[in-house]
Motif scaffolding. Structure first.
Motif, mmCIF file in Angstrom:
data_model
loop_
_atom_site.group_PDB
_atom_site.id
_atom_site.type_symbol
_atom_site.label_atom_id
_atom_site.label_comp_id
_atom_site.label_asym_id
_atom_site.label_seq_id
_atom_site.Cartn_x
_atom_site.Cartn_y
_atom_site.Cartn_z
ATOM 1 N N PRO A 189 36.194 41.173 16.669
ATOM 2 C CA PRO A 189 34.820 40.882 17.061
ATOM 3 C C PRO A 189 34.139 39.925 16.081
ATOM 4 O O PRO A 189 34.349 40.013 14.879
ATOM 5 C CB PRO A 189 34.131 42.248 17.009
ATOM 6 C CG PRO A 189 35.222 43.244 17.065
ATOM 7 C CD PRO A 189 36.432 42.602 16.477
ATOM 8 N N ASN A 190 33.341 39.024 16.629
ATOM 9 C CA ASN A 190 32.561 38.114 15.796
ATOM 10 C C ASN A 190 31.159 38.686 15.641
ATOM 11 O O ASN A 190 30.704 39.477 16.454
ATOM 12 C CB ASN A 190 32.538 36.733 16.429
ATOM 13 C CG ASN A 190 33.939 36.169 16.518
ATOM 14 O OD1 ASN A 190 34.659 36.133 15.519
ATOM 15 N ND2 ASN A 190 34.369 35.779 17.711
ATOM 16 N N GLY A 191 30.485 38.289 14.565
ATOM 17 C CA GLY A 191 29.191 38.902 14.293
ATOM 18 C C GLY A 191 28.240 37.982 13.583
ATOM 19 O O GLY A 191 28.220 36.783 13.824
ATOM 20 N N ALA A 192 27.463 38.578 12.679
ATOM 21 C CA ALA A 192 26.404 37.843 12.008
ATOM 22 C C ALA A 192 26.968 36.975 10.892
ATOM 23 O O ALA A 192 27.852 37.398 10.151
ATOM 24 C CB ALA A 192 25.389 38.820 11.426
ATOM 25 N N PHE A 193 26.491 35.768 10.798
ATOM 26 C CA PHE A 193 26.738 34.898 9.649
ATOM 27 C C PHE A 193 25.578 33.923 9.601
ATOM 28 O O PHE A 193 25.312 33.236 10.603
ATOM 29 C CB PHE A 193 28.078 34.173 9.804
ATOM 30 C CG PHE A 193 28.523 33.377 8.585
ATOM 31 C CD1 PHE A 193 27.693 33.202 7.472
ATOM 32 C CD2 PHE A 193 29.784 32.832 8.542
ATOM 33 C CE1 PHE A 193 28.109 32.479 6.362
ATOM 34 C CE2 PHE A 193 30.224 32.106 7.437
ATOM 35 C CZ PHE A 193 29.384 31.929 6.342
ATOM 36 N N ARG A 194 24.915 33.900 8.444
ATOM 37 C CA ARG A 194 23.841 32.946 8.135
ATOM 38 C C ARG A 194 23.675 31.853 9.208
ATOM 39 O O ARG A 194 24.552 31.017 9.382
ATOM 40 C CB ARG A 194 24.189 32.292 6.800
ATOM 41 C CG ARG A 194 23.079 31.526 6.153
ATOM 42 C CD ARG A 194 23.567 30.980 4.818
ATOM 43 N NE ARG A 194 22.470 30.807 3.890
ATOM 44 C CZ ARG A 194 22.598 30.773 2.567
ATOM 45 N NH1 ARG A 194 23.779 30.891 2.011
ATOM 46 N NH2 ARG A 194 21.556 30.620 1.797
ATOM 47 N N GLY A 195 22.555 31.899 9.888
ATOM 48 C CA GLY A 195 22.288 30.930 10.958
ATOM 49 C C GLY A 195 22.362 31.547 12.334
ATOM 50 O O GLY A 195 21.643 31.171 13.234
ATOM 51 N N PHE A 196 23.320 32.525 12.508
ATOM 52 C CA PHE A 196 23.320 33.440 13.648
ATOM 53 C C PHE A 196 23.305 32.715 14.998
ATOM 54 O O PHE A 196 22.440 32.928 15.831
ATOM 55 C CB PHE A 196 22.075 34.341 13.501
ATOM 56 C CG PHE A 196 22.212 35.722 14.068
ATOM 57 C CD1 PHE A 196 23.045 36.657 13.473
ATOM 58 C CD2 PHE A 196 21.497 36.115 15.189
ATOM 59 C CE1 PHE A 196 23.145 37.939 13.984
ATOM 60 C CE2 PHE A 196 21.591 37.402 15.714
ATOM 61 C CZ PHE A 196 22.413 38.317 15.100
ATOM 62 N N GLY A 197 24.245 31.795 15.206
ATOM 63 C CA GLY A 197 24.322 31.089 16.491
ATOM 64 C C GLY A 197 23.711 29.696 16.444
ATOM 65 O O GLY A 197 24.162 28.791 17.149
ATOM 66 N N ALA A 198 22.681 29.520 15.613
ATOM 67 C CA ALA A 198 22.016 28.212 15.553
ATOM 68 C C ALA A 198 22.899 27.116 14.937
ATOM 69 O O ALA A 198 22.879 25.978 15.425
ATOM 70 C CB ALA A 198 20.687 28.323 14.803
ATOM 71 N N ASP A 239 32.342 32.742 21.917
ATOM 72 C CA ASP A 239 33.441 33.701 21.962
ATOM 73 C C ASP A 239 33.023 34.921 21.138
ATOM 74 O O ASP A 239 32.940 34.852 19.915
ATOM 75 C CB ASP A 239 34.696 33.049 21.380
ATOM 76 C CG ASP A 239 35.901 33.979 21.385
ATOM 77 O OD1 ASP A 239 35.722 35.193 21.670
ATOM 78 O OD2 ASP A 239 37.017 33.502 21.099
ATOM 79 N N GLY A 240 32.766 36.041 21.826
ATOM 80 C CA GLY A 240 32.290 37.246 21.134
ATOM 81 C C GLY A 240 33.389 38.042 20.476
ATOM 82 O O GLY A 240 33.116 38.928 19.684
ATOM 83 N N GLY A 241 34.652 37.743 20.817
ATOM 84 C CA GLY A 241 35.723 38.636 20.364
ATOM 85 C C GLY A 241 35.752 39.876 21.247
ATOM 86 O O GLY A 241 35.239 39.867 22.363
ATOM 87 N N LEU A 270 26.873 42.317 17.743
ATOM 88 C CA LEU A 270 25.544 41.702 17.778
ATOM 89 C C LEU A 270 25.502 40.474 18.690
ATOM 90 O O LEU A 270 24.522 39.720 18.693
ATOM 91 C CB LEU A 270 25.135 41.289 16.357
ATOM 92 C CG LEU A 270 24.993 42.428 15.353
ATOM 93 C CD1 LEU A 270 24.978 41.898 13.925
ATOM 94 C CD2 LEU A 270 23.726 43.221 15.633
ATOM 95 N N THR A 271 26.590 40.261 19.432
ATOM 96 C CA THR A 271 26.752 39.017 20.184
ATOM 97 C C THR A 271 25.568 38.638 21.086
ATOM 98 O O THR A 271 25.169 37.469 21.094
ATOM 99 C CB THR A 271 28.072 39.056 20.975
ATOM 100 O OG1 THR A 271 29.133 38.996 20.024
ATOM 101 C CG2 THR A 271 28.191 37.900 21.947
#
Lengths: 756, 158
Positions: A340-349, A299-301, A306-307
């Motif tokens: 909007p959602n964005g970067a957070f440590r791990g970045f999708g992983a 969900d990108g918002g 950066l989605t």
């Protein structure tokens, strides 16, 4: 694997360079900076998830002469926050569409906070409601899509002894740096602005200012203040706040302070993407996984931000660190009418690896194999081939981190004990203990061709007065950049670390070394820093004929300043094809294992995480204390993600947007963390480092959820594993709604203006 | 109204409204920006100071309540003559400070714990800093720092 030279290796770890300033209260964060005559700025935001903006009404009974008002009409350049796509406006224009709650619509500034508070109440937004979309599975707008394939999945599933299916959902997570976002803009004498702020990426803000204000490179100056944590949360949103502060500063021709309070920071800035991941796994009785069919939705918002890059990393990591012959991964990211959602440590992983690890634990249970053995059977080894057809040629340490974690935690022995106590459990027992294991990989640095396209530069100079100085845009926000870079350069030049200075992170002084993200600082920028220092040494020694350390002062006096600009040079043998989405997705991978022990309260279903053994392969440890600090901090963020951190939404608005309602772990909630660092270096950089920041974030949550299962017998598919979800799984009642998806208020539902 | 405070050993008088937050008095009226605001509602502990030796979150204390009190902020821990305090030195050595924004408040909670003379067990230290949120460290090295400073105190009898 070893490399001969170890220039990055510290002999004795130096103390954190800016430590004394932070410990005595003299380090200056943005809100500590004083600018005489400065005004205070604030943002007027939407209070609807989706609407047409009809008008911005200013109460005529209010004295507006004391207040500066800025709307989209006042933007000199493009009304766009420069990022991957040009879809997010700096301010929603009249006639334009509001796409999420808390979206910036207008800006105010005044000399004092009282006037500003009063003025805020005299602004009214007139809107026409439009139907919002909250459920990502119902969204028709796609930000990005990636498909990966290896082998023949359908044949693999057909040949399997057993096929296990599962769906996993994770919600938002807030970075929760303790310093809120903050930017101060000051008009420049020669036109343009200087923006001082709490930020990770000075040149992202620089680029945004140039485009939004239509000013040149020299007129946009960005200076990082001491930054109280980032974790990805200060990667992109500072561009928005910097533009807002700058627009008000240019309007008033005064310094303007935009200092968010916690409520505004939580309500408006980016979060970790919610995700829905479905797995179908084919496995043989002997534990060999023969097929993975994975479907991933992020969900990108409301805007692209950066989605696409987050999705790319999520997709590539979605199978976990396992060499499976037949793999199909379909990832897509969609728009919803939420911030909007964005970067957070791990970045999708962390999202996709939580799903992969929990699925593998369920697969192991289904065939009666231990979680340790199923991983031994399938983990990548040297020469393994990933779903992007990347051949793992070096620095492969999945097996090593797994074995080290199992050994240090006595995983097998403890697991026998917890199984026995589960077998003897009586209704009088008040608590249950369990142990759980997880394994992960994390691509080091940017995904695919990102680094080659970025064209980063680092400079090392010997000034005319004999000072060695590093010039880089890489920021310090807790990780220790200002300590490890001087360490690397000092080692290369044979100098004591005190002899190497760091220039301030000011775009007027330092080159664009790329953003401080993706765990790339130690590996990529650190490697370039060593290369620059090496060239400086060769230049000076070539002139003096003596070792650098004993001749550089003389050389500076005789020859004047020498500055080496080192541009990024692609790593030999590393290539990625964007068109086919195949090749070396990352120059190297870091590997991590975690073993968690938990205690579950059988009355309240609360989870106490007692201990975590964290084993992380970082390539090469530059500074043991700082490196362990990264692992410990990342591990606790993962524990929060697993157990308590959840955002609830109503009509697309975050409900728990205060620190009284969004909870993070305290010292009492934190497990005892034992960190073991493994060194399996990347041969493409002189020091072998692969980065550490994000690695521990990938393994904590699945390890905790596995331990909850070991304690209780319940599999939790949705994060966080709150008492409500555990109770629902054990008692057989309906679980709370899926994480990350907004509920709709009765009024809005009755109006029928929500597409669901 | 005018209020009399002793801040870090110096007697001070401030003429401000009585409901002004102690945090604002420290940061804006006295220029002591070491104390930080992380939430403004007493949850994060970044604004922690000592009031007559007791731990308090200065964002929730109106200045009228601390008339005649003795206040210690992070700026009062180190001195030009003695340098870093024992606790600050321990934080530096163990890596207890990362981004540094929670550090001033954390140091004051830690100092109050050391001053109490309590036995520095892991649980007791964690209890003492439970009102101070840190997002960087996982608390491991902060607990180590407090234990290290306590150990040195007990060795030297200081």
């Amino acid at each position: 694997m070893t490399i001969a030279a170890r220039p990055g290796r510290a002999v004795g770890a130096p103390l954190r360079r800016e430590g004394p300033a932070k410990l005595t209260g003299t380090a200056l964060y943005t809100d500590d900076l004083v600018f005489p005559g400065g005004w205070y700025g604030t943002t007027i935001r939407s209070t609807e998830p989706r609407a047409r903006l009809v008008a911005i009404d200013l109460d005529p009974a209010f004295d507006w002469s004391r207040v500066a008002v800025v709307t989209a009409d006042d933007i000199p350049g493009d009304n766009v926050v420069a990022s991957i796509a040009a879809d997010q406006p700096i301010l929603v224009p009249v006639g334009g569409e509001i796409r999420h709650q808390a979206e910036p619509v207008a800006l105010l500034a005044a000399a004092d906070r009282e006037t500003l508070r009063e003025a805020r109440l005299r602004v009214r937004l007139r809107t026409e409601a439009l139907p919002p979309v909250f459920d990502p599975l119902a969204s028709t707008v796609e930000f990005a899509r990636y498909d990966l394939a290896k082998g023949d999945v359908d044949a693999g599933l057909a040949s399997a002894d057993l096929v296990v299916q599962g769906t996993y959902r994770v919600g938002h997570q807030e970075q929760l740096y303790i310093e809120n976002n903050a930017m101060i803009a000051v008009p420049r004498a020669g036109g343009g602005v200087i923006v001082h702020g709490s930020l990770q990426c000075p040149y992202y803000v620089h680029k945004a200012l140039k485009r939004g204000l239509r000013i040149g490179s020299e007129q946009a100056q960005v200076v990082q203040a001491e930054t109280g944590g980032g974790f990805g949360g200060k990667e992109e949103y500072p561009s928005m706040i910097g533009l807002h502060a700058a627009l008000l500063a240019l309007r008033t021709q005064r310094p303007v302070r935009m200092i968010y309070d916690r409520h505004e920071d939580l309500a408006a800035t980016t979060k970790r993407h919610p995700a829905i991941v479905t797995h179908r796994t084919g496995v043989m009785r002997d534990g060999r996984v023969v097929a993975q069919d994975i479907d991933l939705v992020l969900d990108g918002g409301a805007y692209t931000t950066l989605t696409p890059v987050v999705l790319s990393r999520a997709t590539i990591h979605a199978g976990g660190p396992y060499d499976i012959p037949n793999v199909r991964i379909r990832g897509r990211a969609v728009m919803t009418n939420t911030p909007p959602n964005g970067a957070f440590r791990g970045f999708g992983a962390p999202q996709s690896e939580f799903a992969a690890e929990t699925q593998l634990n369920r697969v192991a249970e289904a065939i009666g194999m231990s979680p340790l053995d199923v991983r031994r059977r399938n983990v990548y080894r040297l020469g393994g081939i990933t779903p992007t057809q990347q051949v793992l040629r070096g620095g492969v340490a999945g097996e090593e981190v797994l074995e080290r974690a199992a050994e240090a935690s006595e995983f097998d022995r403890v697991r026998v004990r917890t199984a026995e106590s589960r077998g003897r459990r009586s209704p009088r027992d008040r608590t249950a203990r369990g142990i759980g294991l997880a394994l992960a990989w994390h691509g080091a640095g940017f995904t695919g061709s990102g680094e080659a396209k970025m064209g980063s530069v680092v400079s090392v100079e010997l000034s005319g007065d004999g000072v060695v100085r590093i010039l880089t845009a890489s920021t310090e926000m807790g990780q220790g950049t200002k300590t490890i870079f001087p360490q690397l350069v000092a080692a290369e030049l044979g100098l004591p670390i005190e002899a190497v200075e760091m220039a301030p992170q000011d775009t007027a002084l330092v080159p664009d070394s790329g953003p401080t993200v993706a765990s790339r600082t130690a590996m990529v920028v650190g490697g370039m820093t060593i290369q620059a220092a090496r060239r400086l040494r060769e230049a000076v020694e070539g002139r003096t004929g003596r070792p650098f350390a004993t001749s550089y002062r003389d050389d500076a006096a005789d020859h004047g300043a020498t500055r080496i600009d080192q541009a990024f040079e692609p790593y030999p043998g590393v290539g990625f094809d964007d068109a086919t989405y195949t090749g070396d997705a990352y120059p190297a991978f870091g590997w991590a294992a975690a073993v968690a022990e938990v205690e579950v309260d059988l009355d309240t279903f609360e989870v106490a995480v007692r201990s975590i053994v964290a084993v992380d392969d970082v390539g090469r440890v530059i500074h043991p204390v700082l490196c362990e600090g990264q692992v410990e901090g990342g591990t606790l963020q993962a524990v929060g993600y697993a157990t308590i951190e959840e955002i609830k939404l109503l009509d697309g608005r975050y409900l728990n947007d205060r620190l009284q309602t969004y909870l993070i772990p305290t010292a009492l909630d934190a497990p005892r963390i034992e960190t073991i660092l493994v060194e399996s270096p990347f041969a493409g950089v002189p020091h072998g480092a692969k980065g550490v920041g994000e690695l521990p974030m990938d393994v904590g949550a699945p390890a905790v959820v596995a331990a909850i299962h070991d304690a209780t017998g319940a599999w939790i598919h949705d994060l966080p594993a709150t008492p409500e979800r555990i109770m629902a799984a054990l008692v057989g009642i309906d679980p709370p709604g899926p994480p990350g998806i907004s509920t709709v208020s009765p009024r809005r539902a009755a109006d029928g203006d929500t597409e669901r | 109204m005018s209020y009399h405070l002793t801040v870090n050993g110096t007697a001070t008088e401030v003429a401000v409204p009585g409901m002004r937050r102690l945090l604002d008095v420290l940061r804006e009226d006295l220029g002591l920006t070491g104390s930080k605001e992380g939430c403004g509602e007493g949850e994060c502990g970044a604004c922690t100071v000592l009031i007559d030796g007791a731990v308090a979150v200065s964002c929730l204390v109106p200045v009228c309540q601390v008339d005649a009190a003795v206040i210690t902020t992070v700026e009062g821990l180190a001195t030009p003559t003695t340098g870093l305090s024992s606790l600050q030195q321990a934080f530096l050595e163990t890596g207890g400070a990362q981004c540094g924004i929670c550090t001033p408040g954390m140091l004051l909670s830690g100092q109050a714990f050391l001053d109490s003379g309590a036995e520095p067990t892991d649980d007791a230290i964690r209890e003492a800093i439970a009102g101070n949120l840190c997002r960087c460290t996982g608390y491991t090295k902060i607990v180590e720092a407090v234990a290290l400073a306590a150990g040195r105190r007990d060795e030297t009898g200081a």
